[in-house]
Scaffold this active site. Structure first.
Site, PDB file in Angstrom:
ATOM      1  CB  CYS A   1     -63.049  61.123  41.924  1.00 58.59           C
ATOM      2  SG  CYS A   1     -61.450  61.939  41.651  1.00 58.59           S
TER       3      CYS A   1
ATOM      4  CG  HIS B   1     -61.440  58.190  38.947  1.00 63.54           C
ATOM      5  ND1 HIS B   1     -62.330  59.191  39.258  1.00 63.54           N
ATOM      6  CD2 HIS B   1     -62.109  57.013  39.168  1.00 63.54           C
ATOM      7  CE1 HIS B   1     -63.484  58.660  39.619  1.00 63.54           C
ATOM      8  NE2 HIS B   1     -63.367  57.341  39.586  1.00 63.54           N
TER       9      HIS B   1
ATOM     10  CG  ASP C   1     -65.735  55.137  40.645  1.00 63.13           C
ATOM     11  OD1 ASP C   1     -65.772  56.114  41.424  1.00 63.13           O
ATOM     12  OD2 ASP C   1     -65.189  55.176  39.530  1.00 63.13           O
TER      13      ASP C   1
END
Length: 681
Positions: A425, A469, A485
């Site tokens: 991420c 995250h 995202d």
């Protein structure tokens, strides 16, 4: 083998108890402190086993000086929590080499009890509490043994006495737990976590891989006004933590903007309850988006949180206590739409001389004709969509083992975007933000948590440290900050299913994939009960208790009145218990006390240690034949007292005693109504 003497046995037992108390501290103590403590305890146990004399004070003083010097060199102070606990452990261990008298033993006991308390400065978990309970029981048993200087009392006997005494004090402990004021920050000093979440004011490229092995619980949640509702959809399970803007080519850091984002919530809020473990971060990770004006304050168990400029609640210090609160979140909102260009400059800055290929690629993408006709409201979303499409269309791979970036080149983004294309991420979010900034779009990295466990535990939805995250936000004129995202573009299951970061399976998981999750779930459910019922018992719970007792407006004054009333009742109960203990409780002792009062009223100098026949002789010597009925009753009493009991006497015992007492008092009245007739000599 020759059995141990009582002194040696008690000493070995005490040393084992001290070892059990010190053991949980081994992870916090310097290595040299743990080693010296172990050597001293083993040495003292060997001396007790061999019944050899203790060392002289000169040697003890030398070891103490060495321990103090090492403490200073390690902590650069002899004060404070870490240095103080180190010295306390050293003093406790060295004091065992001075066990020459009972007073020395009591010093060891007091140091041991205090060291038990210090363990809760590091952890208040159920496992820690259970271990410390056993340690306290062992210490109390050692205290009981010290109070039995004669004979050979067994360890089991001492343990039973210690357990019984503890049970006597259990009601008082429970009342103190329920009514003792929860005064922050004193009540919230202990912390179970040591900053393992990876959430901080700085993010190094690849740092989040370190938390893949940490499945510890970070947050527990219940949703809905009745706390029994369903969680929000997967794309709304973002918990906002630190917002990172400053990029130096390798690390991202927090640097507040010139302005402050305002929030305009839309629609109906989602109500939920959040229990946060002591994560030692400076931000309260609430579900996006929580309402609040920039600069507003939130008081929470003595901790004042302030609404930061980037729409998160910031703490003036790392949050080291377990917090529980009810909050609201809006799935639809507009944030920062009123920002001016001067306030957006920090979100456009890039370090000079880094990632030339990425900057050139971004400028080329921005110059493509398809973007030329777009107005400023549509341009930023189109550029963001183009970046996400590029990630999907090329051979990017989401992995927790991308290798280390920056070993051969300082251009980390170039290496990720063009050469290796491996990451998770933070790699995707960092590259996404750099590309947007290079195209003139304000952007930033947001860290926090995303996702939940697939099923609730004991009514709570779980967010783990491995759910940490990183995602991105970019700014659109008139619409404000928009979430993007990039991880969802390459690993949609990570977001849609809320999957946590997962390392390679361990040996137990490979052997039985279902066993380890079941064991962990059972333990976490039990630990959650402990945390919710005990550790999270807060000031508001105390006020709720007062309200259930009839107080319309419970406050500190009402709590003080209830506490004072409880203390007064305990004092009265203690006085009544003491008075009851001072009186005889068996039938013979009570009867003897009544007889002595009667005899003293008749003028007979009777003593408690004398037999009834002696009382009868004195009675007849003073009153003569008039006292014969009463003397006969005393003699009968002596025969009944010391003769072998019969079954008939046992069945009629109570009635016989009552009949005998009536006859004795009747004989006494007759004796008082007639003049004394001394027996002639």
């Amino acid at each position: 083998m020759k059995p141990l003497s009582r002194d040696a046995r008690d000493t070995v037992f005490l040393l084992a108890t001290i070892a059990a108390i010190v053991l949980p501290h081994a992870g916090h103590l310097p290595l040299w402190a743990s080693a010296i403590t172990a050597l001293v305890l083993l040495w003292r146990g060997l001396l007790a086993w061999r019944q050899q004399p203790l060392p002289g004070r000169a040697l003890l003083l030398l070891v103490l000086l060495v321990a103090g010097s090492l403490t200073w060199l390690t902590h650069r102070t002899l004060l404070g929590r870490e240095a103080g606990i180190t010295m306390l452990v050293m003093l406790l261990a060295l004091k065992t080499l001075e066990l020459r008298a009972r007073r020395d033993a009591f010093v060891v006991f007091f140091l041991g009890f205090f060291l038990v308390l210090t363990q809760f400065l590091y952890s208040q978990s159920l496992l820690t509490a259970a271990w410390m309970l056993v340690a306290v029981w062992a210490l109390l048993s050692a205290v009981v043994l010290a109070q039995m200087p004669v004979g050979q009392p067994s360890l089991a006997l001492a343990a039973r006495h210690a357990a019984r005494t503890t049970l006597y004090g259990l009601p008082v402990m429970l009342l103190l737990f329920l009514l003792f004021p929860r005064i922050a920050p004193l009540w919230g000093v202990p912390a179970d976590a040591v900053g393992r979440t990876g959430l901080s004011n700085q993010l190094d490229f690849g740092a989040m891989a370190e938390i893949a092995n940490d499945d510890a619980i970070a947050l527990r949640l219940r949703f809905g006004a009745d706390l029994r509702g369903a969680p929000p959809p997967p794309d709304a399970r973002y918990f906002r933590g630190p917002v990172l803007s400053r990029f130096d080519g390798r690390s991202w850091r927090v640097e507040g903007s010139v302005g402050a984002d305002t929030l305009q919530p839309q629609g109906r809020p989602l109500v939920y309850e959040l229990t946060m473990e002591p994560l030692r971060i400076g931000v309260l990770p609430l579900l996006e988006m929580s309402p609040g004006a920039p600069g507003s304050e939130l008081g929470l168990d003595g901790l004042t949180l302030r609404r930061g400029p980037e729409l998160q609640w910031q703490s003036p210090r790392p949050i080291t206590e377990r917090l529980r609160l009810r909050a609201e979140a809006y799935a639809q909102y507009q944030a920062g739409a009123e920002q001016r260009p001067a306030a957006l400059r920090p979100w456009l800055e890039l370090p000079a001389g880094f990632n030339p290929r990425s900057l050139a690629w971004a400028r080329a993408l921005r110059a493509e004709p398809r973007f030329a006709a777009l107005d400023e409201t549509r341009l930023a979303p189109a550029l963001a969509a183009a970046l996400l499409a590029h990630i999907r269309a090329n051979e990017f791979l989401y992995t927790l083992s991308p290798g280390r970036y920056g070993q051969t080149s300082p251009h980390l983004i170039d290496e990720f975007w063009f050469d290796r294309r491996l990451g998770f991420c933070e790699h995707f979010s960092a590259a996404f933000v750099v590309m947007l900034r290079a195209m003139g779009v304000p952007a930033r990295i947001v860290t926090g948590f995303q996702g939940l466990d697939p099923a609730a535990q004991d009514g709570y939805w779980i967010v783990r440290n491995s759910n940490a995250h990183a995602w991105a936000e970019y700014w659109v004129p008139g619409r404000g900050w928009q979430r993007a995202d990039p991880t969802a573009a390459i690993a949609p299951q990570r977001i849609e299913q809320g999957l946590a970061l997962r390392p390679a399976a361990g040996a137990l998981e490979r052997l039985s994939p279902a066993l380890w999750p079941q064991l962990r779930r059972g333990w976490e459910t039990l630990n959650n009960r402990w945390q919710q019922l005990v550790l999270n018992y807060s000031r508001q719970n105390q006020f709720d208790l007062l309200q259930s007792l009839g107080f319309e407006r419970p406050d500190w004054a009402a709590l003080g009145r209830v506490g004072a009333a409880v203390i007064a009742l305990l004092a009265l109960a203690g006085g009544a218990w003491t008075l009851w203990q001072s009186r005889p409780h068996d039938a013979w002792s009570r009867q003897r006390e009544r007889l002595l009062r009667e005899l003293h009223a008749w003028g007979i100098d009777a003593a408690a240690h004398e037999a009834p026949s002696r009382w009868a002789a004195r009675l007849q010597a003073r009153h003569g034949a008039v006292a014969a009925p009463a003397a006969g009753l005393l003699l009968a009493l002596e025969r009944a007292r010391y003769a072998a009991p019969s079954s008939a006497a046992t069945r009629e015992g109570w009635r016989q005693r009552r009949r005998w007492l009536r006859e004795f008092r009747a004989a006494g009245r007759m004796l008082r109504s007639k003049p004394s007739e001394p027996i002639p000599s």
